[in-house]
Scaffold this active site. Sequence first.
Site, PDB file in Angstrom:
ATOM      1  N   HIS A   1       7.357  -6.812   3.944  1.00 62.04           N
ATOM      2  CA  HIS A   1       6.837  -5.442   4.026  1.00 62.04           C
ATOM      3  C   HIS A   1       7.775  -4.449   3.351  1.00 62.04           C
ATOM      4  O   HIS A   1       8.994  -4.538   3.471  1.00 62.04           O
ATOM      5  CB  HIS A   1       6.644  -5.053   5.499  1.00 62.04           C
ATOM      6  CG  HIS A   1       6.425  -3.604   5.696  1.00 62.04           C
ATOM      7  ND1 HIS A   1       5.270  -2.973   5.298  1.00 62.04           N
ATOM      8  CD2 HIS A   1       7.229  -2.629   6.206  1.00 62.04           C
ATOM      9  CE1 HIS A   1       5.379  -1.686   5.565  1.00 62.04           C
ATOM     10  NE2 HIS A   1       6.549  -1.448   6.116  1.00 62.04           N
TER      11      HIS A   1
ATOM     12  N   CYS B   1       8.041  -0.037   2.582  1.00 60.37           N
ATOM     13  CA  CYS B   1       7.443   1.242   2.959  1.00 60.37           C
ATOM     14  C   CYS B   1       7.174   2.134   1.743  1.00 60.37           C
ATOM     15  O   CYS B   1       7.285   3.355   1.829  1.00 60.37           O
ATOM     16  CB  CYS B   1       8.347   2.013   3.911  1.00 60.37           C
ATOM     17  SG  CYS B   1       8.997   1.024   5.232  1.00 60.37           S
TER      18      CYS B   1
ATOM     19  N   HIS C   1       2.573   8.199   9.647  1.00 60.25           N
ATOM     20  CA  HIS C   1       3.555   9.231   9.993  1.00 60.25           C
ATOM     21  C   HIS C   1       2.934  10.422  10.693  1.00 60.25           C
ATOM     22  O   HIS C   1       3.634  11.293  11.177  1.00 60.25           O
ATOM     23  CB  HIS C   1       4.295   9.688   8.736  1.00 60.25           C
ATOM     24  CG  HIS C   1       5.137   8.589   8.170  1.00 60.25           C
ATOM     25  ND1 HIS C   1       4.715   7.810   7.122  1.00 60.25           N
ATOM     26  CD2 HIS C   1       6.333   8.106   8.537  1.00 60.25           C
ATOM     27  CE1 HIS C   1       5.628   6.908   6.857  1.00 60.25           C
ATOM     28  NE2 HIS C   1       6.626   7.054   7.700  1.00 60.25           N
TER      29      HIS C   1
HETATM   30  N1  GLN Z   1       8.277  -4.253  11.487  1.00 56.53           N
HETATM   31  C1  GLN Z   1       8.769  -2.922  11.475  1.00 56.53           C
HETATM   32  C2  GLN Z   1       7.900  -2.022  12.337  1.00 56.53           C
HETATM   33  O1  GLN Z   1       6.738  -2.213  12.379  1.00 56.53           O
HETATM   34  C3  GLN Z   1       8.823  -2.383  10.082  1.00 56.53           C
HETATM   35  C4  GLN Z   1       9.433  -1.012  10.031  1.00 56.53           C
HETATM   36  C5  GLN Z   1       9.712  -0.493   8.641  1.00 56.53           C
HETATM   37  O2  GLN Z   1       9.182  -0.963   7.673  1.00 56.53           O
HETATM   38  N2  GLN Z   1      10.557   0.501   8.500  1.00 56.53           N
HETATM   39  O3  GLN Z   1       8.357  -1.104  12.954  1.00 56.53           O
HETATM   40 ZN    ZN Z   2       7.494   0.280   6.640  1.00 65.65          ZN
END
Ligand code: GLN
Ligand code: ZN
Length: 764
Positions: free
Chosen positions: A651, A653, A704
Amino acid sequence: MVQSAILGFPRMGVNRDLKKATEAYWGGKISQDDLLAEAKRLRLAHWKIQKDAGVDLIPSNDFALYDQVLSHIQDFGAVPERYSSTGLNTVDEYFAMGRGHQKDGVDVPALEMVKWFDSNYHYVKPTLQNNQNFKLASKPKAVAEFNEAKEAGITTRPVLVGPVSFLHLGKADRGQSVEPIDLLEKLLPVYEELLAQLKQAGATTVQIDEPVLVLDLPSKTKAAFKTAYEKFASLGDKIPQLVFTTYFGDIVHNLEAVPKDVYAVHVDLVRNPEQLETVISALGPKTILSAGVVDGRNIWKTNFKRAIEKVEAATQKLGADRVIVATSSSLLHTPHTLASEKKLDPEIADWFSFASEKAVELAIIAKAVTDGPASVREQLEANAKSVEARATSKRTNDPAVKERQSKISKDDYNRKAEFATRISEQEKKLNLPLFPTTTIGSFPQTKEIRQQRAKFTKGEITAAEYEKFIEKEIEDNVKIQEELGLDVLVHGEPERNDMVQFFGEQLKGYTFTTHAWVQSYGSRCVRPPIIVGDVSRPSPMTVKESKYAVSVSKKPMKGMLTGPVTCLRWSFPRDDVHQSVQAEQLALALRDEVVDLEKAGIDVIQVDEPALREGLPLRSGKEREAYLDWAVKAFRLSTTGVENATQIHSHFCYSEFQDFFHAIAALDADVLSIENSKSDAKLLTVFVDSQYPRHIGPGVYDIHSPRVPSEQEIKDRIEEMLQYLRPEQLWINPDCGLKTRQWKETKEALQNMVSAAKHFRAKH
Ligand code: GLN
Ligand code: ZN
């Protein structure tokens, strides 16, 4: 005599006093006068610390209520009209730009905030208009703070962000097309006026920060240095002497842009010690070298012997009067004082030095070079002893870890089969529909969760009670996801305080502080864990919770880990071994965790690497490629221990991968989830252009904000994504984890998301 200089001091205070004061002010609990009085108290306290430490050149105007670049925006009259027209007073207008303002009929969002170079500090971007004019404030902050210090009997060296950096770090406002650097001629008169006022107030030298000189620069920006600094030189003694200051990199590639007739040039010799000779040979005949030898970005004690050698290499060429010893950058990136750490193991505490201690170090180094080592023999001996103790400590060196690292083989970086084989085995096992839905890992961290965790930490409830509470939370999370109809479930991360700290606490080689806060942006501070030695995993870290989640559901469960690069980047790293070595150790620890999760029946494992991009070296080229090479290797090492049928997710962001897409592809993750709801879907083109074969879940809504996206909005977004991605490739998920959200909006949003996915499933 060699003088000592600090480039900037942390603003928060011993107990994050500035954070508390600004937040109290925003919450209406204290008045503006109270806030300003507190800020004044802090400035004075910080000047005193540096003075008492024996530092010769102490900065002023390094302080800011929110951000130093933002203070310049206001002082230069570069406040966009939407703020200046609000009628807010100066302080409120300042905060409105920093964090938005929604009160008493005024409704303005914040200006854009971005990372300050490769640090975890964020600055507010100057946002400029086509017809931009600049005008010096009637009471410029830089002058006011210089006078304030003077009244307290301390003569300071004011700090300004230089004109080229101010513009280069800025951008055209929305709907505007101006190239910021083209505004230089208009901006320079403001600097002239400000510098002249500082001179009149009694400042003999001014630190003018031009950190953009360490970047790859367009020729126009390089030329701007010449224009600006020739202009300043022509002003002679109408203005103070200028200390042209760079940090976070070397300036060798931009040497022709370094002004020749400036009083002093500061370079970062912690990051790039090898630039010393080249820089010296390029200095003007009288120019002083400010040698940044005390690390402004880390918490380790300075190795005096090495620092003194660097400074002496300079004094031998230039003479003592043409050398200043300084911090490598501002100390903004270090915590306030080690004295607050009452719980650190004394063995480890002896290796650290925070901002207040670094001030003392600087003075010692300056004295050692000026008066000879005998003048500070005791301090040098004590320092050598600490350095030696750290280098040879069992906590630093773990032979078992080194042995394992030496045995890593090529195969350890590769999955057993190619993606095509893997995905067909995964599909058989997981049996997922088209457009599978999932989340990024965390669910709302409710007040109750935080309360229980606090109770557990304080010993008010037993480990068994806490565990039971967590299990109940997991069970609830699972039930909610099943009701919503999500396809790949998560346990929800209720047991985690923070995505790095949680792992650090369970890994050997880490240590933690109680007060070592560092400003991240505005009033927000972070307290990074510290990697002190070779890292290893004594026992499983997440298996218990994931296994429990599997036991209460029939649906596929996703295990959740923080990747090696992110663990490294969001910690204070060691300075005695290369970061690639530390990433590799973290990767090995995580590899074991991944394999253990697989053994426990977790068929999908996500390894988050949101910090991968921020670790990118500032300049393109060799250094950047070397970083990507070890970062990708660390990720692969941590994830490739599994069978073909186990699905690896990762993942990020953000969705701007253009500059380093080859590295993202090289991760070889089966599924990537990325931010996308706030970005242009066009950014997905990189996946198309490279014929990216694997699966992708671009976030379909912004987590957010508490706002609930409608089903139609999500459908529209998915439709857009399908212009770039094949249906078989597309996952449906939010942008990021949901820990900061409330349950109500979370459920509603996920319900709409699942319905939207079903709609497309029926269509395809
Ligand atoms: N697995 C984390 C969460 O869901 C990922 C957080 C992030 O990417 N900053 O909180
Ligand atoms: Zn994230």
